[in-house]
Design a protein around this motif. Sequence first.
Motif, PDB file in Angstrom:
ATOM      1  N   LYS A   1      -9.715  40.142 -17.667  1.00  0.00           N
ATOM      2  CA  LYS A   1      -9.154  38.836 -17.977  1.00  0.00           C
ATOM      3  C   LYS A   1      -9.796  37.751 -17.118  1.00  0.00           C
ATOM      4  O   LYS A   1     -10.270  38.015 -16.017  1.00  0.00           O
ATOM      5  CB  LYS A   1      -7.638  38.830 -17.742  1.00  0.00           C
ATOM      6  CG  LYS A   1      -6.842  39.665 -18.733  1.00  0.00           C
ATOM      7  CD  LYS A   1      -5.349  39.529 -18.462  1.00  0.00           C
ATOM      8  CE  LYS A   1      -4.534  40.313 -19.484  1.00  0.00           C
ATOM      9  NZ  LYS A   1      -3.079  40.188 -19.219  1.00  0.00           N
TER      10      LYS A   1
ATOM     11  N   ASN B   1     -13.872  32.568 -22.785  1.00  0.00           N
ATOM     12  CA  ASN B   1     -12.439  32.652 -23.034  1.00  0.00           C
ATOM     13  C   ASN B   1     -11.666  32.397 -21.745  1.00  0.00           C
ATOM     14  O   ASN B   1     -12.230  32.454 -20.636  1.00  0.00           O
ATOM     15  CB  ASN B   1     -12.054  34.023 -23.598  1.00  0.00           C
ATOM     16  CG  ASN B   1     -12.237  35.130 -22.576  1.00  0.00           C
ATOM     17  OD1 ASN B   1     -13.372  35.447 -22.192  1.00  0.00           O
ATOM     18  ND2 ASN B   1     -11.148  35.717 -22.114  1.00  0.00           N
TER      19      ASN B   1
ATOM     20  N   ASP C   1      -7.711  33.494 -20.256  1.00  0.00           N
ATOM     21  CA  ASP C   1      -6.535  34.298 -20.579  1.00  0.00           C
ATOM     22  C   ASP C   1      -5.253  33.824 -19.903  1.00  0.00           C
ATOM     23  O   ASP C   1      -4.178  33.886 -20.497  1.00  0.00           O
ATOM     24  CB  ASP C   1      -6.794  35.758 -20.198  1.00  0.00           C
ATOM     25  CG  ASP C   1      -7.973  36.345 -20.944  1.00  0.00           C
ATOM     26  OD1 ASP C   1      -7.858  36.535 -22.162  1.00  0.00           O
ATOM     27  OD2 ASP C   1      -9.020  36.587 -20.310  1.00  0.00           O
TER      28      ASP C   1
ATOM     29  N   PHE D   1      -6.325  27.577 -25.545  1.00  0.00           N
ATOM     30  CA  PHE D   1      -5.397  28.635 -25.937  1.00  0.00           C
ATOM     31  C   PHE D   1      -5.064  28.574 -27.432  1.00  0.00           C
ATOM     32  O   PHE D   1      -4.938  29.609 -28.097  1.00  0.00           O
ATOM     33  CB  PHE D   1      -4.117  28.540 -25.105  1.00  0.00           C
ATOM     34  CG  PHE D   1      -4.247  29.044 -23.689  1.00  0.00           C
ATOM     35  CD1 PHE D   1      -5.396  29.683 -23.255  1.00  0.00           C
ATOM     36  CD2 PHE D   1      -3.213  28.880 -22.778  1.00  0.00           C
ATOM     37  CE1 PHE D   1      -5.515  30.163 -21.956  1.00  0.00           C
ATOM     38  CE2 PHE D   1      -3.310  29.349 -21.482  1.00  0.00           C
ATOM     39  CZ  PHE D   1      -4.466  29.995 -21.061  1.00  0.00           C
TER      40      PHE D   1
ATOM     41  N   GLN E   1      -7.883  30.050 -29.396  1.00  0.00           N
ATOM     42  CA  GLN E   1      -7.915  31.510 -29.236  1.00  0.00           C
ATOM     43  C   GLN E   1      -6.735  32.186 -29.933  1.00  0.00           C
ATOM     44  O   GLN E   1      -6.789  33.368 -30.232  1.00  0.00           O
ATOM     45  CB  GLN E   1      -7.837  31.877 -27.748  1.00  0.00           C
ATOM     46  CG  GLN E   1      -8.995  31.417 -26.897  1.00  0.00           C
ATOM     47  CD  GLN E   1      -8.769  31.690 -25.420  1.00  0.00           C
ATOM     48  OE1 GLN E   1      -9.675  31.526 -24.633  1.00  0.00           O
ATOM     49  NE2 GLN E   1      -7.571  32.084 -25.019  1.00  0.00           N
TER      50      GLN E   1
ATOM     51  N   GLY F   1      -3.044  33.338 -24.809  1.00  0.00           N
ATOM     52  CA  GLY F   1      -3.050  32.744 -23.482  1.00  0.00           C
ATOM     53  C   GLY F   1      -1.681  32.840 -22.849  1.00  0.00           C
ATOM     54  O   GLY F   1      -0.661  32.965 -23.540  1.00  0.00           O
TER      55      GLY F   1
ATOM     56  N   ILE G   1       0.883  31.991 -27.713  1.00  0.00           N
ATOM     57  CA  ILE G   1       0.772  31.575 -26.316  1.00  0.00           C
ATOM     58  C   ILE G   1       2.101  31.817 -25.608  1.00  0.00           C
ATOM     59  O   ILE G   1       3.167  31.494 -26.133  1.00  0.00           O
ATOM     60  CB  ILE G   1       0.379  30.087 -26.221  1.00  0.00           C
ATOM     61  CG1 ILE G   1      -0.928  29.833 -26.977  1.00  0.00           C
ATOM     62  CG2 ILE G   1       0.248  29.649 -24.764  1.00  0.00           C
ATOM     63  CD1 ILE G   1      -1.235  28.358 -27.180  1.00  0.00           C
TER      64      ILE G   1
END
Length: 275
Positions: free
Chosen positions: A3, A76, A78, A122, A125, A128, A171
């Motif tokens: 991560k 990315n 995380d 986030f 993606q 998150g 999220i």
Amino acid sequence: MKKTWFITGISSGLGKALAQSVIDKGDFVIGTFRNQYQTDAFNNEYKDKAKAFTLDVTNFSNVKEVIEKIKSQFDNLDVLVNNAGFGFAGSIEETNEQEARDVFEANFFGSLHVTQNVLPIFRKQRSGHIIQISSHGGFKAFAGFGIYNASKFALEGFSEALAQEVSPLGIKVTIVEPGPFRTNFAGNSFKHASKIIEDYNTTSGLFREKIKAIDGIQEGDPNKAAEAIIQITKSEFPPLRLPLGKTAIATLNSKIESVANEIKEFKLLAESCTY
């Protein structure tokens, strides 16, 4: 899977302990310092294991600039940990406007703007985890701690709403509420109202003295707190609130019990206002 963490304020205390624990476990840390010398030293020491940026969370153009750099350099992100901030003691009357604004700029607006600038990452993606470092004083107020309490109450308020807004987007949000921990919180980084009014010596004055007395001997171990935070990031359903330490649990239970008792006692009076 490895991560990538973004942690603000890793120069000392819980932020430093958390950054080190994350690195030791093999995850990648993006951390921030306010001092360029500390940033350079960190980058020289950790090289491929972590990356530091110089950031003052109260400088909102600086926040945007740093997060744009993160977006361009990393594929990315995380976990976001909003840790930067400081403690402040003083009665409400003793605290001047600038002192109150400084507390809110760091503890509330700094976290707000970092969160707002990370959220597009986030959302894109659809994943998150946002960790907001609050305090047991973000749930229950204490005489002599009111302005700090207010800043953390505000942090918790927007974070509680945020959790509902972003949950459908994949999220997660967790508000961490530490009690007293052996960090620099009560030491050099702690600030006090410049004005002292003698009438408050038995309330806010006692609080100031207590803060000084416990510095370095608090019950909480920051390394264990770091492990607890890491553990909840592995959960599919992490808690909205995570009190850390026995004092924090007692504080939250005390507030919950007090509110419940007052609702029960004044229930009929409250209901009499409806039709």
